[in-house]
Scaffold this motif. Structure first.
Motif, PDB file in Angstrom:
ATOM      1  N   TRP A  68      30.448  78.794  32.092  1.00  0.00           N
ATOM      2  CA  TRP A  68      29.793  77.943  31.099  1.00  0.00           C
ATOM      3  C   TRP A  68      31.183  76.604  31.079  1.00  0.00           C
ATOM      4  CZ3 TRP A  68      27.299  81.864  30.209  1.00  0.00           C
ATOM      5  CH2 TRP A  68      25.716  81.753  30.383  1.00  0.00           C
ATOM      6  N   ALA A  69      31.818  75.752  31.616  1.00  0.00           N
ATOM      7  CA  ALA A  69      32.786  74.572  30.850  1.00  0.00           C
ATOM      8  C   ALA A  69      31.977  73.049  30.912  1.00  0.00           C
ATOM      9  CB  ALA A  69      33.333  74.723  32.390  1.00  0.00           C
ATOM     10  N   VAL A  70      32.583  73.140  29.219  1.00  0.00           N
ATOM     11  CA  VAL A  70      31.505  72.033  28.719  1.00  0.00           C
ATOM     12  C   VAL A  70      32.784  71.532  28.517  1.00  0.00           C
ATOM     13  CG1 VAL A  70      31.647  72.951  26.991  1.00  0.00           C
ATOM     14  CG2 VAL A  70      30.489  70.931  27.532  1.00  0.00           C
ATOM     15  N   SER A  71      32.886  69.619  28.694  1.00  0.00           N
ATOM     16  CA  SER A  71      33.564  68.925  27.926  1.00  0.00           C
ATOM     17  C   SER A  71      33.679  67.765  28.399  1.00  0.00           C
ATOM     18  CB  SER A  71      35.424  69.075  29.256  1.00  0.00           C
ATOM     19  OG  SER A  71      36.000  68.009  28.522  1.00  0.00           O
ATOM     20  N   ASP A  72      33.927  66.668  27.789  1.00  0.00           N
ATOM     21  CA  ASP A  72      34.097  65.211  27.874  1.00  0.00           C
ATOM     22  C   ASP A  72      34.443  64.496  28.594  1.00  0.00           C
ATOM     23  OD1 ASP A  72      36.175  65.917  26.108  1.00  0.00           O
ATOM     24  OD2 ASP A  72      36.226  63.759  24.915  1.00  0.00           O
ATOM     25  N   LEU A  73      34.993  65.744  29.837  1.00  0.00           N
ATOM     26  CA  LEU A  73      36.212  65.474  30.950  1.00  0.00           C
ATOM     27  C   LEU A  73      35.302  64.867  31.733  1.00  0.00           C
ATOM     28  CD1 LEU A  73      39.286  65.693  31.859  1.00  0.00           C
ATOM     29  CD2 LEU A  73      38.737  67.207  32.521  1.00  0.00           C
TER      30      LEU A  73
ATOM     31  N   PRO B 102      39.387  68.655  25.075  1.00  0.00           N
ATOM     32  CA  PRO B 102      39.352  70.124  25.127  1.00  0.00           C
ATOM     33  C   PRO B 102      38.246  70.532  25.999  1.00  0.00           C
ATOM     34  CG  PRO B 102      38.545  69.368  23.005  1.00  0.00           C
ATOM     35  CD  PRO B 102      39.478  68.382  24.084  1.00  0.00           C
ATOM     36  N   ILE B 103      38.395  71.650  26.309  1.00  0.00           N
ATOM     37  CA  ILE B 103      37.700  72.319  27.807  1.00  0.00           C
ATOM     38  C   ILE B 103      37.333  74.086  27.156  1.00  0.00           C
ATOM     39  CG2 ILE B 103      37.023  72.999  30.000  1.00  0.00           C
ATOM     40  CD1 ILE B 103      39.113  71.017  30.788  1.00  0.00           C
ATOM     41  N   ASN B 104      35.673  73.525  26.800  1.00  0.00           N
ATOM     42  CA  ASN B 104      35.647  75.802  26.632  1.00  0.00           C
ATOM     43  C   ASN B 104      34.585  75.954  27.343  1.00  0.00           C
ATOM     44  OD1 ASN B 104      35.905  76.338  23.278  1.00  0.00           O
ATOM     45  ND2 ASN B 104      34.559  74.212  23.333  1.00  0.00           N
ATOM     46  N   VAL B 105      35.255  77.137  27.804  1.00  0.00           N
ATOM     47  CA  VAL B 105      34.361  78.351  29.197  1.00  0.00           C
ATOM     48  C   VAL B 105      33.895  79.413  28.787  1.00  0.00           C
ATOM     49  CG1 VAL B 105      35.161  78.857  31.036  1.00  0.00           C
ATOM     50  CG2 VAL B 105      36.631  76.901  30.723  1.00  0.00           C
ATOM     51  N   PHE B 106      32.685  79.471  28.329  1.00  0.00           N
ATOM     52  CA  PHE B 106      31.761  80.867  28.106  1.00  0.00           C
ATOM     53  C   PHE B 106      31.655  81.243  28.798  1.00  0.00           C
ATOM     54  CE2 PHE B 106      31.061  76.661  24.970  1.00  0.00           C
ATOM     55  CZ  PHE B 106      31.279  77.491  24.218  1.00  0.00           C
ATOM     56  N   ILE B 107      31.797  82.732  29.306  1.00  0.00           N
ATOM     57  CA  ILE B 107      32.243  83.802  29.391  1.00  0.00           C
ATOM     58  C   ILE B 107      31.071  85.016  28.923  1.00  0.00           C
ATOM     59  CG2 ILE B 107      33.058  85.360  31.288  1.00  0.00           C
ATOM     60  CD1 ILE B 107      35.659  83.569  30.871  1.00  0.00           C
TER      61      ILE B 107
ATOM     62  N   GLN C 172      22.432  75.499  23.814  1.00  0.00           N
ATOM     63  CA  GLN C 172      23.683  76.424  23.120  1.00  0.00           C
ATOM     64  C   GLN C 172      24.742  76.035  23.128  1.00  0.00           C
ATOM     65  OE1 GLN C 172      22.726  79.737  22.331  1.00  0.00           O
ATOM     66  NE2 GLN C 172      20.399  79.762  23.223  1.00  0.00           N
ATOM     67  N   ILE C 173      25.129  75.841  24.863  1.00  0.00           N
ATOM     68  CA  ILE C 173      26.521  75.429  24.894  1.00  0.00           C
ATOM     69  C   ILE C 173      27.446  73.927  24.150  1.00  0.00           C
ATOM     70  CG2 ILE C 173      28.138  75.159  27.320  1.00  0.00           C
ATOM     71  CD1 ILE C 173      27.674  77.791  26.856  1.00  0.00           C
ATOM     72  N   VAL C 174      27.111  73.060  24.375  1.00  0.00           N
ATOM     73  CA  VAL C 174      27.237  72.108  23.719  1.00  0.00           C
ATOM     74  C   VAL C 174      27.017  72.201  22.287  1.00  0.00           C
ATOM     75  CG1 VAL C 174      26.692  69.518  23.870  1.00  0.00           C
ATOM     76  CG2 VAL C 174      26.283  70.612  26.102  1.00  0.00           C
ATOM     77  N   VAL C 175      26.023  72.361  21.236  1.00  0.00           N
ATOM     78  CA  VAL C 175      26.328  72.563  20.714  1.00  0.00           C
ATOM     79  C   VAL C 175      27.602  73.264  19.790  1.00  0.00           C
ATOM     80  CG1 VAL C 175      25.028  74.147  18.687  1.00  0.00           C
ATOM     81  CG2 VAL C 175      23.992  72.327  20.174  1.00  0.00           C
ATOM     82  N   ASN C 176      27.298  74.738  20.933  1.00  0.00           N
ATOM     83  CA  ASN C 176      28.601  75.650  20.608  1.00  0.00           C
ATOM     84  C   ASN C 176      30.040  74.880  20.669  1.00  0.00           C
ATOM     85  OD1 ASN C 176      27.129  77.512  19.712  1.00  0.00           O
ATOM     86  ND2 ASN C 176      27.391  78.918  21.252  1.00  0.00           N
ATOM     87  N   HIS C 177      30.501  74.424  21.451  1.00  0.00           N
ATOM     88  CA  HIS C 177      31.718  73.107  21.793  1.00  0.00           C
ATOM     89  C   HIS C 177      31.535  72.348  21.104  1.00  0.00           C
ATOM     90  CE1 HIS C 177      34.216  71.113  23.908  1.00  0.00           C
ATOM     91  NE2 HIS C 177      33.698  69.978  23.585  1.00  0.00           N
ATOM     92  N   VAL C 178      30.488  71.500  20.337  1.00  0.00           N
ATOM     93  CA  VAL C 178      31.207  70.576  19.732  1.00  0.00           C
ATOM     94  C   VAL C 178      31.430  70.874  18.459  1.00  0.00           C
ATOM     95  CG1 VAL C 178      29.537  68.096  18.048  1.00  0.00           C
ATOM     96  CG2 VAL C 178      29.222  69.304  20.649  1.00  0.00           C
ATOM     97  N   ARG C 179      30.720  72.054  17.589  1.00  0.00           N
ATOM     98  CA  ARG C 179      30.883  72.957  16.183  1.00  0.00           C
ATOM     99  C   ARG C 179      32.335  73.093  16.674  1.00  0.00           C
ATOM    100  NH1 ARG C 179      26.559  76.354  16.814  1.00  0.00           N
ATOM    101  NH2 ARG C 179      28.397  77.851  17.324  1.00  0.00           N
ATOM    102  N   SER C 180      32.701  73.702  17.113  1.00  0.00           N
ATOM    103  CA  SER C 180      34.597  74.274  17.622  1.00  0.00           C
ATOM    104  C   SER C 180      35.150  73.293  17.235  1.00  0.00           C
ATOM    105  CB  SER C 180      34.651  75.039  18.422  1.00  0.00           C
ATOM    106  OG  SER C 180      34.886  74.056  19.571  1.00  0.00           O
ATOM    107  N   LEU C 181      34.974  72.031  17.822  1.00  0.00           N
ATOM    108  CA  LEU C 181      35.154  70.843  17.184  1.00  0.00           C
ATOM    109  C   LEU C 181      35.353  70.537  15.816  1.00  0.00           C
ATOM    110  CD1 LEU C 181      34.745  69.302  20.939  1.00  0.00           C
ATOM    111  CD2 LEU C 181      36.908  70.436  20.132  1.00  0.00           C
ATOM    112  N   LEU C 182      34.233  70.421  15.651  1.00  0.00           N
ATOM    113  CA  LEU C 182      33.650  69.714  14.248  1.00  0.00           C
ATOM    114  C   LEU C 182      34.805  70.783  13.226  1.00  0.00           C
ATOM    115  CD1 LEU C 182      30.383  68.335  14.737  1.00  0.00           C
ATOM    116  CD2 LEU C 182      32.489  66.694  14.317  1.00  0.00           C
ATOM    117  N   ALA C 183      34.145  71.902  13.561  1.00  0.00           N
ATOM    118  CA  ALA C 183      35.062  73.192  12.667  1.00  0.00           C
ATOM    119  C   ALA C 183      36.338  73.498  12.442  1.00  0.00           C
ATOM    120  CB  ALA C 183      33.986  74.269  12.493  1.00  0.00           C
ATOM    121  N   THR C 184      36.845  72.763  13.256  1.00  0.00           N
ATOM    122  CA  THR C 184      38.894  72.647  13.544  1.00  0.00           C
ATOM    123  C   THR C 184      38.304  73.948  14.157  1.00  0.00           C
ATOM    124  OG1 THR C 184      39.030  73.402  11.425  1.00  0.00           O
ATOM    125  CG2 THR C 184      39.828  70.847  12.399  1.00  0.00           C
TER     126      THR C 184
END
Length: 247
Positions: A228-233, A191-196, A118-130
């Protein structure tokens, strides 16, 4: 009961083996029946002769010894027979405990994997949907108050821009059926998404790394919050970033 029924109960009555109701009925009958009363007197006299006047003998030593050995052997056999059941019960309980622990571990692991997905899906969605942020600011004192009244917990918002991870802003997101905080940082163009979200317990945990679809994910618990921290970094720099947030 009739007369014949009483006669059949006299031996049991003389030996005290009747229940209270039958004993009272026999006694009432004996008060009015001479035949039955004489029959019971004969029974009592015979029992007395057998028990009081019979000669008694001491068993020979070897017979007593053999009897004791046989009794001990029988006792050991009974003990082995019945001790099997506690062993079986203990083994069954232990097996159930191991199975329950294994199921718990499997369920917990499956749930953790689902969260990472879910974390990865949310991260990708935030990038695609601007729709990367709801509140755009590099000032932690602007981003943190924005969440007041929108969620029932207060997330820590760190300023780590001096270490090369500037804050971009924050937004509300949805994770594991709950509304959570998503803070957005950046490392160069990554970009780095941090979910809390609030943790179930109060313990601390070290970051656990995983990868999904080319994205690095680190999850940990700190100050009663799950992160949760997720990124392509790359994994090294993402770990450096997480260490800064955990200080």
């Amino acid at each position: 009961m009739n007369h014949n029924d009483i006669l059949e109960l006299l031996h049991a009555h003389a030996d005290g083996e009747l229940d209270l109701v039958n004993a009272r009925e026999v006694e009432q009958h004996l008060r009015g029946c001479d035949e039955c009363r004489r029959a019971e007197e004969q029974i009592l006299a015979l029992r007395g002769a057998l028990t009081n006047d019979a000669p008694s003998y001491r068993a020979p030593a070897h017979l007593r010894r053999n009897i004791r050995v046989a009794l001990r052997r029988e006792a050991r056999t009974e003990q082995k027979r019945f001790s099997f059941w506690p062993i079986l019960a203990t083994g069954t309980a232990f097996a159930a405990l191991v199975l329950g622990f294994a199921l718990f571990q499997t369920t917990s692991t499956s749930h953790d994997r689902a969260i990472v997905d879910q974390i990865v899906v949310n991260h990708v969605r935030s990038l695609l949907a601007t729709h990367l942020v709801d509140v755009a600011s590099s000032d932690q004192h602007t981003v943190k108050p924005w969440f007041d009244g929108k969620i029932d917990f207060a997330p820590d918002v760190h300023d780590v821009s001096t270490n090369g991870f500037p804050l971009v802003g924050g937004r509300l997101d949805y994770l594991d059926g709950k509304t959570v905080v998503a803070l957005v940082y950046r490392r160069n163009k990554h970009p780095i998404n941090v979910f809390i979200m609030p943790a179930a317990g109060t313990g601390e945990s070290s970051p656990v790394a995983s990868m999904r679809r080319g994205y690095n994910v680190l999850s940990w618990t700190h100050r009663e919050m799950n992160y949760w921290a997720v990124s392509d970094l790359n994994a090294t720099e993402l770990r450096q970033f997480v260490r800064l947030l955990s200080q």
